[in-house]
Design an enzyme around this catalytic site. Sequence first.
Site: not given
Ligand code: NAI
Length: 255
Positions: A164, A160
């Site tokens: 990133k 990860y």
């Molecule tokens: P989440 O797990 O709720 O959302 C991730 C989304 O990506 C989900 O809708 C999931 O279905 C989708 N996804 C995963 N694999 C996929 C694929 N192969 N094709 C299409 N969609 C896919 O997590 P969150 O927290 O909303 O994360 C969103 C982004 O923000 C991610 O890139 C994460 O790394 C980044 N992020 C989140 C942080 C946090 O604290 N929540 C902090 C820093 C970055």
Amino acid sequence: MATQPFDLAGRVALVTGASSGLGRHFALTLARAGAKVAVTARREAPLRDLAVEIAGFDGRALPLALDVTDQAAIEAAIAAAETELGPLDIVVNNAGIAATAPALEVTAADWQRVIATDLSGVFHVAQAAARRMVAEKRGGSIINIASMLGLGGASLLAAYSAAKAGVINLTRTLAVEWARHGIRVNAIAPGYIETDMNRDTLNSPIGEIMRKKIPQRRFGQPADLDGPLLLLASPASAFMTGACLVVDGGQSVVM
Ligand code: NAI
């Protein structure tokens, strides 16, 4: 500059991973600012609910199935978005996954899965969208969601944090290459933002230890990303490209 610099009326956006968490929130924020939004994710059912919510405030959303690890699906989703909504102006590369394990125990399959989604997926979506933007001669804004964990070492998150960090430097390279086409490419590196997926951990005793490492002594809320998102999506950031906006309550600057 326009009196409402963050207004996105008439713009067309595409958000990956919009079925939950930050992606869902980003889609709502862009739609409230006036953009028509292609909301994409692997599962279509939650996207239909999101489209209904957006229609509730007279916004326009188009739900589309899209797995960002499937290049043919990327082409198809972008084509469908452009047919229904018009040429793309804004892309938010949000889809991401994490696999937690000590580096000595990370399996090849988990390594591949995380890199395929978090790094290769970002590249392939950006490339497919930029090809369309170049063909349309309209330029555009691509926003890659990186992470504070891409700025330094992070225990248990080898793939990860590598992905990133890769997203942050990919953002710079694409910005350099595509500036001549009027395409701006920027990243947002969030710290810990409370979503359904991590709420239990962040509110546990471990979360309490994590919270104390943040100068602002709080976790972020999805709305804390609205300003950076609308800035990068709109002409208000016309002279910004290759930037990475860190939104982490000061966590990454602590000595
Ligand atoms: P989440 O797990 O709720 O959302 C991730 C989304 O990506 C989900 O809708 C999931 O279905 C989708 N996804 C995963 N694999 C996929 C694929 N192969 N094709 C299409 N969609 C896919 O997590 P969150 O927290 O909303 O994360 C969103 C982004 O923000 C991610 O890139 C994460 O790394 C980044 N992020 C989140 C942080 C946090 O604290 N929540 C902090 C820093 C970055």
